[in-house]
Enzyme design. Structure first.
Site, PDB file in Angstrom:
ATOM      1  N   GLY A   1     -81.555  23.778  48.207  1.00 18.00           N
ATOM      2  CA  GLY A   1     -80.668  24.870  48.595  1.00 18.00           C
ATOM      3  C   GLY A   1     -79.826  25.332  47.429  1.00 18.00           C
ATOM      4  O   GLY A   1     -79.899  24.778  46.327  1.00 18.00           O
ATOM      5  N   LYS A   2     -79.051  26.364  47.690  1.00 18.88           N
ATOM      6  CA  LYS A   2     -78.147  26.875  46.656  1.00 18.88           C
ATOM      7  C   LYS A   2     -76.729  26.737  47.159  1.00 18.88           C
ATOM      8  O   LYS A   2     -76.415  27.180  48.262  1.00 18.88           O
ATOM      9  CB  LYS A   2     -78.440  28.352  46.381  1.00 18.88           C
ATOM     10  CG  LYS A   2     -79.651  28.538  45.502  1.00 18.88           C
ATOM     11  CD  LYS A   2     -79.856  29.996  45.149  1.00 18.88           C
ATOM     12  CE  LYS A   2     -81.164  30.129  44.384  1.00 18.88           C
ATOM     13  NZ  LYS A   2     -81.670  31.491  44.378  1.00 18.88           N
ATOM     14  N   GLY A   3     -75.895  26.143  46.351  1.00 22.08           N
ATOM     15  CA  GLY A   3     -74.489  26.010  46.714  1.00 22.08           C
ATOM     16  C   GLY A   3     -73.665  27.055  45.992  1.00 22.08           C
ATOM     17  O   GLY A   3     -74.194  27.840  45.210  1.00 22.08           O
ATOM     18  N   LYS A   4     -72.378  27.007  46.249  1.00 14.74           N
ATOM     19  CA  LYS A   4     -71.469  27.998  45.656  1.00 14.74           C
ATOM     20  C   LYS A   4     -71.485  27.927  44.132  1.00 14.74           C
ATOM     21  O   LYS A   4     -71.491  28.934  43.451  1.00 14.74           O
ATOM     22  CB  LYS A   4     -70.062  27.697  46.172  1.00 14.74           C
ATOM     23  CG  LYS A   4     -69.034  28.740  45.855  1.00 14.74           C
ATOM     24  CD  LYS A   4     -67.746  28.409  46.618  1.00 14.74           C
ATOM     25  CE  LYS A   4     -66.712  29.502  46.517  1.00 14.74           C
ATOM     26  NZ  LYS A   4     -66.196  29.752  45.192  1.00 14.74           N
TER      27      LYS A   4
ATOM     28  N   ASP B   1     -69.529  18.039  52.308  1.00 15.34           N
ATOM     29  CA  ASP B   1     -68.499  19.028  51.983  1.00 15.34           C
ATOM     30  C   ASP B   1     -67.143  18.754  52.597  1.00 15.34           C
ATOM     31  O   ASP B   1     -66.391  19.675  52.889  1.00 15.34           O
ATOM     32  CB  ASP B   1     -68.906  20.412  52.533  1.00 15.34           C
ATOM     33  CG  ASP B   1     -69.782  21.161  51.572  1.00 15.34           C
ATOM     34  OD1 ASP B   1     -70.143  20.570  50.563  1.00 15.34           O
ATOM     35  OD2 ASP B   1     -70.083  22.323  51.836  1.00 15.34           O
TER      36      ASP B   1
ATOM     37  N   GLU C   1     -76.564  11.465  48.949  1.00 16.71           N
ATOM     38  CA  GLU C   1     -77.521  10.964  49.924  1.00 16.71           C
ATOM     39  C   GLU C   1     -78.401  12.132  50.375  1.00 16.71           C
ATOM     40  O   GLU C   1     -77.887  13.222  50.659  1.00 16.71           O
ATOM     41  CB  GLU C   1     -76.719  10.415  51.119  1.00 16.71           C
ATOM     42  CG  GLU C   1     -77.553   9.944  52.272  1.00 16.71           C
ATOM     43  CD  GLU C   1     -76.666   9.448  53.420  1.00 16.71           C
ATOM     44  OE1 GLU C   1     -75.433   9.372  53.249  1.00 16.71           O
ATOM     45  OE2 GLU C   1     -77.228   9.129  54.474  1.00 16.71           O
TER      46      GLU C   1
ATOM     47  N   LYS D   1     -76.982  17.680  43.174  1.00 15.25           N
ATOM     48  CA  LYS D   1     -76.277  18.960  43.316  1.00 15.25           C
ATOM     49  C   LYS D   1     -75.583  19.302  42.012  1.00 15.25           C
ATOM     50  O   LYS D   1     -74.860  18.478  41.460  1.00 15.25           O
ATOM     51  CB  LYS D   1     -75.254  18.830  44.449  1.00 15.25           C
ATOM     52  CG  LYS D   1     -74.437  20.061  44.709  1.00 15.25           C
ATOM     53  CD  LYS D   1     -73.672  19.900  46.011  1.00 15.25           C
ATOM     54  CE  LYS D   1     -72.651  20.987  46.203  1.00 15.25           C
ATOM     55  NZ  LYS D   1     -72.022  20.906  47.528  1.00 15.25           N
TER      56      LYS D   1
ATOM     57  N   GLU E   1     -71.860  24.483  59.643  1.00 14.22           N
ATOM     58  CA  GLU E   1     -72.392  24.733  58.292  1.00 14.22           C
ATOM     59  C   GLU E   1     -72.129  23.570  57.345  1.00 14.22           C
ATOM     60  O   GLU E   1     -72.778  23.457  56.311  1.00 14.22           O
ATOM     61  CB  GLU E   1     -71.755  25.979  57.669  1.00 14.22           C
ATOM     62  CG  GLU E   1     -72.053  27.278  58.371  1.00 14.22           C
ATOM     63  CD  GLU E   1     -70.977  27.634  59.388  1.00 14.22           C
ATOM     64  OE1 GLU E   1     -70.570  26.744  60.162  1.00 14.22           O
ATOM     65  OE2 GLU E   1     -70.554  28.802  59.418  1.00 14.22           O
TER      66      GLU E   1
ATOM     67  N   ASP F   1     -62.212  21.372  57.447  1.00 11.48           N
ATOM     68  CA  ASP F   1     -63.247  22.401  57.406  1.00 11.48           C
ATOM     69  C   ASP F   1     -64.477  21.987  58.195  1.00 11.48           C
ATOM     70  O   ASP F   1     -65.603  22.128  57.756  1.00 11.48           O
ATOM     71  CB  ASP F   1     -63.612  22.707  55.944  1.00 11.48           C
ATOM     72  CG  ASP F   1     -64.262  24.078  55.794  1.00 11.48           C
ATOM     73  OD1 ASP F   1     -64.251  24.856  56.775  1.00 11.48           O
ATOM     74  OD2 ASP F   1     -64.772  24.363  54.708  1.00 11.48           O
TER      75      ASP F   1
HETATM   76  P1  ATP Z   1     -71.888  26.632  50.288  1.00 11.16           P
HETATM   77  O1  ATP Z   1     -70.525  27.038  49.855  1.00 11.16           O
HETATM   78  O2  ATP Z   1     -72.882  27.766  50.335  1.00 11.16           O
HETATM   79  O3  ATP Z   1     -71.925  25.736  51.500  1.00 11.16           O
HETATM   80  P2  ATP Z   1     -71.988  24.349  48.693  1.00 11.16           P
HETATM   81  O4  ATP Z   1     -71.476  24.444  47.300  1.00 11.16           O
HETATM   82  O5  ATP Z   1     -71.172  23.689  49.724  1.00 11.16           O
HETATM   83  O6  ATP Z   1     -72.403  25.768  49.112  1.00 11.16           O
HETATM   84  P3  ATP Z   1     -74.045  22.768  49.718  1.00 11.16           P
HETATM   85  O7  ATP Z   1     -73.798  23.354  51.074  1.00 11.16           O
HETATM   86  O8  ATP Z   1     -73.654  21.374  49.507  1.00 11.16           O
HETATM   87  O9  ATP Z   1     -73.379  23.666  48.630  1.00 11.16           O
HETATM   88  O10 ATP Z   1     -75.573  22.868  49.312  1.00 11.16           O
HETATM   89  C1  ATP Z   1     -76.344  24.036  49.471  1.00 11.16           C
HETATM   90  C2  ATP Z   1     -77.562  23.740  50.343  1.00 11.16           C
HETATM   91  O11 ATP Z   1     -78.342  22.691  49.768  1.00 11.16           O
HETATM   92  C3  ATP Z   1     -77.198  23.225  51.721  1.00 11.16           C
HETATM   93  O12 ATP Z   1     -76.987  24.280  52.580  1.00 11.16           O
HETATM   94  C4  ATP Z   1     -78.412  22.379  52.081  1.00 11.16           C
HETATM   95  O13 ATP Z   1     -79.439  23.176  52.594  1.00 11.16           O
HETATM   96  C5  ATP Z   1     -78.855  21.825  50.754  1.00 11.16           C
HETATM   97  N1  ATP Z   1     -78.310  20.472  50.558  1.00 11.16           N
HETATM   98  C6  ATP Z   1     -77.136  20.166  49.980  1.00 11.16           C
HETATM   99  N2  ATP Z   1     -76.928  18.852  49.957  1.00 11.16           N
HETATM  100  C7  ATP Z   1     -78.005  18.278  50.534  1.00 11.16           C
HETATM  101  C8  ATP Z   1     -78.376  16.920  50.827  1.00 11.16           C
HETATM  102  N3  ATP Z   1     -77.590  15.931  50.508  1.00 11.16           N
HETATM  103  N4  ATP Z   1     -79.555  16.692  51.428  1.00 11.16           N
HETATM  104  C9  ATP Z   1     -80.348  17.739  51.768  1.00 11.16           C
HETATM  105  N5  ATP Z   1     -80.051  19.035  51.530  1.00 11.16           N
HETATM  106  C10 ATP Z   1     -78.898  19.317  50.926  1.00 11.16           C
HETATM  107 MG    MG Z   2     -71.884  23.735  51.874  1.00  8.14          MG
END
Ligand code: ATP
Ligand code: MG
EC number: 2.7.11.1
Length: 406
Positions: free
Chosen positions: A148-151, A283, A220, A171, A269, A265
């Site tokens: 996935g893509k995070g912020k 998160d 994890e 990540k 999501e 929070d």
């Molecule tokens: P956002 O602000 O968009 O939530 P974020 O910086 O919080 O972004 P994450 O939500 O942690 O980023 O990661 C983005 C995506 O990556 C998640 O929506 C999920 O699909 C995937 N992902 C993140 N961490 C994991 C994990 N530990 N195991 C499986 N998938 C993950």
């Molecule tokens: Mg997130």
């Protein structure tokens, strides 16, 4: 036939930290037998498509064990090489195909950082005070499919190159973007907090390291992905499934609050699912994702905020009790209780008035729990220990024998 449960128990016996377990009242360290255990585990994981060698134990002690205030620090130990004369074991957990995203992105995204902020973000778990790990680098991992893509960057499924070939979610966070958002101090604090938490329903952080531009978090791997996707797929959950999730959430929150961590929070999501379908809070406690700026900017809704937060009053850990009530409602009904599509102000007013309308399909027990949690006065909200004993939770707990919600 070997059950998934027995696989989980075997993989739970693996530990990534290089430190001895010196926690007071903690069980004695599990004996590591990588060569015997891991080959077996890898095979079983492949068989059951359960690539998560870090699944936390589901023991009762997990929710009550405390973060040690002092631990003996040890220099990081390098991973053991395969004994000479033995052919190295081939990792058999499929982590998928890498698209080169980390390198491609690194060419165009982010800048090198300098000065005080750079020092703040020089994060490395091998020098962590409480749970120092071995030293990690990006080159220590085989990288697999994007998750996935995070912020602040991407997330990939990865596997350590050395035995016992741990599989984790890696990540990436771009330092310059953290600095632009002025959250370097919060990020640092929250990473350190998360690495010290140990609970089956809280996503574990196994370690972290950095290079010039990025911070990498070893998380994890949540085998069943995002809970939000499931909720979108099914529209809503059965009360049985909702009840199990809420019990797990309450357990995790009791643990977090005992560590003086307020989540602030909670919402679908931010929840992931482990390989057995168990809920995992990810998160948590990220100030950067504090609801007031996150949900409003990203989704235009305040849905999980309690009255004291929308009214800008002081708040306590009771904000999480409220959010648990909202979550219960959303799981069962597919939408949060104070949602108002006409906009921000309308939702704000509905929250402040506790304008709660529970659809007739909701069982009396679930209704009772929702009402007890969604109290305007934080002090009147049902205690989390009572949530776990509530008839709506007990109703399904006794009848469910497996850990996977139906
Ligand atoms: P956002 O602000 O968009 O939530 P974020 O910086 O919080 O972004 P994450 O939500 O942690 O980023 O990661 C983005 C995506 O990556 C998640 O929506 C999920 O699909 C995937 N992902 C993140 N961490 C994991 C994990 N530990 N195991 C499986 N998938 C993950
Ligand atoms: Mg997130």
């Amino acid at each position: 036939m070997t059950s998934v449960g027995s696989v989980t128990r075997q993989i739970a016996a693996l530990e990534i930290s290089s430190k001895p377990n010196t926690t007071r009242n903690a069980p004695p360290p599990l004996q590591k037998k990588p060569s015997q255990n891991t080959g077996n585990v890898s095979r079983l994981l492949t068989k059951f498509a359960a690539p998560n060698p870090f699944t936390a134990t589901h023991s009762k002690t997990a929710s009550t064990s405390s973060i040690p205030t002092k631990q003996i620090s040890r220099p990081p130990s390098p991973a053991k090489p395969a004994p000479s004369g033995q052919a190295p074991k081939q990792p058999s957990i499929d982590i998928g195909k890498y698209d080169g995203g980390f390198e491609l992105e690194n060419e165009t995204r982010g800048e090198k950082v300098f000065g005080e902020a750079a020092e703040e973000l020089a994060l490395d778990s091998s020098v962590s005070r409480y749970y120092p790990t071995r030293e990690w680098h990006l080159t220590d991992f085989d990288i697999g499919r994007p998750l996935g893509k995070g912020k602040f960057g991407r997330v990939y499924m990865v596997r350590t190159k050395t035995e016992p070939h741990y599989v984790v979610a890696l990540k990436c966070l771009y330092k310059s973007e953290i600095i632009q958002s002025r959250v370097e101090k919060q990020i640092r604090r929250e990473i350190e907090i998360q690495q010290n938490l140990r609970h089956p329903n809280i996503l574990r952080m196994y370690g972290y390291f950095h290079d010039e531009k990025r911070i990498f978090l070893m998380l994890e791997f949540a085998g069943k992905g995002e809970l939000y996707k499931q909720l979108t797929k099914y529209g809503c959950f059965t009360e049985r499934r909702s009840s199990r999730y809420i019990d797990q959430m309450a357990d995790a929150l009791i643990y977090l609050h005992s560590k003086h961590v307020i989540h602030r929070d909670i919402k679908p999501e931010n929840l992931l699912l482990g390989i057995n379908g168990e809920l995992k809070i990810g998160d948590f406690g990220w100030s950067v994702h504090a609801p007031s700026n996150r949900r409003t900017t990203l989704c235009g809704t305040l849905d999980y905020l309690p009255p004291e937060m929308v009214e800008n009053r002081e708040h306590s850990e009771k904000v999480d009790y409220w959010a648990l009530g909202v979550l219960t409602y959303e799981f069962i009904n597919g939408a949060p209780p104070f949602e108002d599509l006409t906009g921000y102000n309308a939702t704000y007013k509905r929250i402040a008035k506790v304008d709660l309308k529970i659809p007739p399909k909701v069982s009396p027990e679930a209704r009772d729990l929702i009402v007890r949690l969604l109290q305007y006065d934080p002090e009147k909200r049902l205690a989390l220990t009572e949530v776990r004993k509530h008839p709506w939770i007990l109703k399904y707990k006794h009848k469910t024998s497996t850990s996977s919600p139906s």
